[in-house]
Design a protein around this motif. Structure first.
Motif, PDB file in Angstrom:
ATOM      1  N   ILE A  27       0.863  -1.184   0.000  1.00 33.45           N
ATOM      2  CA  ILE A  27       0.000   0.000   0.000  1.00 33.45           C
ATOM      3  C   ILE A  27       0.900   1.235   0.000  1.00 33.45           C
ATOM      4  CG2 ILE A  27      -1.972  -1.028   1.198  1.00 33.45           C
ATOM      5  CD1 ILE A  27      -0.886   0.254   3.797  1.00 33.45           C
ATOM      6  N   LEU A  29       2.365   4.769   1.324  1.00 33.09           N
ATOM      7  CA  LEU A  29       2.518   5.400   2.632  1.00 33.09           C
ATOM      8  C   LEU A  29       2.932   6.861   2.477  1.00 33.09           C
ATOM      9  CD1 LEU A  29       4.516   2.733   4.714  1.00 33.09           C
ATOM     10  CD2 LEU A  29       2.037   3.039   4.572  1.00 33.09           C
ATOM     11  N   PRO A  35      -0.698   5.049   6.195  1.00 34.64           N
ATOM     12  CA  PRO A  35      -1.345   4.872   4.891  1.00 34.64           C
ATOM     13  C   PRO A  35      -1.657   6.215   4.251  1.00 34.64           C
ATOM     14  CG  PRO A  35      -2.238   3.305   6.474  1.00 34.64           C
ATOM     15  CD  PRO A  35      -1.330   4.223   7.255  1.00 34.64           C
ATOM     16  N   GLY A  60      -6.447   1.297   4.475  1.00 39.65           N
ATOM     17  CA  GLY A  60      -5.168   0.918   5.059  1.00 39.65           C
ATOM     18  C   GLY A  60      -4.656  -0.391   4.514  1.00 39.65           C
ATOM     19  N   TYR A  84       6.044   2.898   0.787  1.00 42.25           N
ATOM     20  CA  TYR A  84       5.031   1.851   0.679  1.00 42.25           C
ATOM     21  C   TYR A  84       5.141   0.920   1.882  1.00 42.25           C
ATOM     22  CZ  TYR A  84       8.916  -1.128  -0.886  1.00 42.25           C
ATOM     23  OH  TYR A  84      10.104  -1.813  -0.953  1.00 42.25           O
TER      24      TYR A  84
END
Length: 284
Positions: A27, A29, A35, A60, A84
């Motif tokens: 994900i 960041l 997140p 998230g 990430y």
């Protein structure tokens, strides 16, 4: 002169795609290691928070994916991302992160060495990520049927664990204090299996058998799971399910415990996996 219309891939996205190519779900960041995408439920009280079932981004670690198209979509929605996160506990690696922090007055590497001597295990050669503050993240893998809970300082002062529902900041990410980097000589390694003796330390202790059980015991276990907060749902469910099996009512409470975990916000697949792990560990 012909000009190219292709845009250069942002560094954070490039590193994230490289991690995804190794099967790691990622994900985007922000510089604060959080997140990058805001929850779509933040200003929407009419719709309670979910784990992505609504189809929107901003959940998230529940947004994490190793699919390149999905990763590009996540970063396109968060072009300000400078790093990430790598989701822990997901297949195929079932990653467990051992975070050796650099807090004043603590020596987390020495604490881990002491645990290794006391419990007779050896930390294998594995991926190590150096943090800007001088700490390090050790990457280990766990069994597919075991949900390792997140914890902070429970194993020893300065040692945090990233398990199911948690994430590690990936190498190449830039934070407010600098850049995360793979330790020399470890970048080409595969995450090594967590030593069984260490894995036992990371799991909640099995509950003590109780001689007398009543309907109120089951109600208390369900309440314990239903009132769990984010970050402790898996560990509470695992503990409660183990206790139910110790009491001889594991099969009878499996359905109610699943409902309680879903009420607390735990996705059903994760809850079923945790219940199965407890049944195998205690129920035989």
């Amino acid at each position: 002169m012909a000009t190219s219309h292709r845009q250069a891939t942002p560094p954070a996205l490039a590193h994230a795609l490289s991690a995804a190519a190794r099967g790691l779900a990622v994900i985007p960041l922000s510089r604060r290691k959080l997140p990058a995408l805001r929850s779509p439920h933040h200003d929407d009280p009419a719709h309670p928070p979910c784990h992505g079932e609504c189809g929107r981004l901003g959940h998230g670690v529940h947004d994490a994916s190793a699919d390149p198209a999905r990763v590009r979509a996540l970063f396109a929605a968060a072009p300000w991302a400078t790093g990430y996160g790598i989701a822990c506990g997901l297949p195929p690696h079932h990653l467990i992160g051992v975070d050796l922090d650099t807090k004043p007055g603590t020596d987390s590497p020495a604490a881990l060495r002491a645990l290794a001597v006391r419990h007779e295990f050896t930390i294998p050669a594995t991926v190590v990520v150096l943090t800007p503050s001088g700490g390090r993240h050790l990457w280990l893998t766990g069994p597919p049927d075991v949900a390792v809970p997140n914890s902070a300082g429970r194993l020893a002062p300065g040692i945090d664990i990233r398990g199911a529902g948690g994430y590690l900041v990936g190498p190449g990410s830039r934070g407010t204090r600098g850049t995360y980097a793979t330790a020399p000589g470890t970048g080409r390694l595969r995450p090594a299996p967590c030593p069984p003796a260490l894995l036992r330390l990371l799991l909640p202790p099995p509950p003590r058998p109780s001689r007398a059980h009543s309907a109120s015991d089951g109600a208390a276990l369900l309440h314990f799971v239903r009132t769990a907060h984010e970050g402790e749902r898996n560990s509470r469910l695992f503990w409660a399910a183990c206790r139910a099996w110790e009491q001889g009512v594991g099969a009878a409470l499996a359905g109610p415990l699943l409902d309680a975990a879903r009420d607390a916000g735990l996705p059903e697949p994760e809850a079923r996996a945790t219940l199965g792990s407890a049944a195998r560990r205690v129920g035989g």
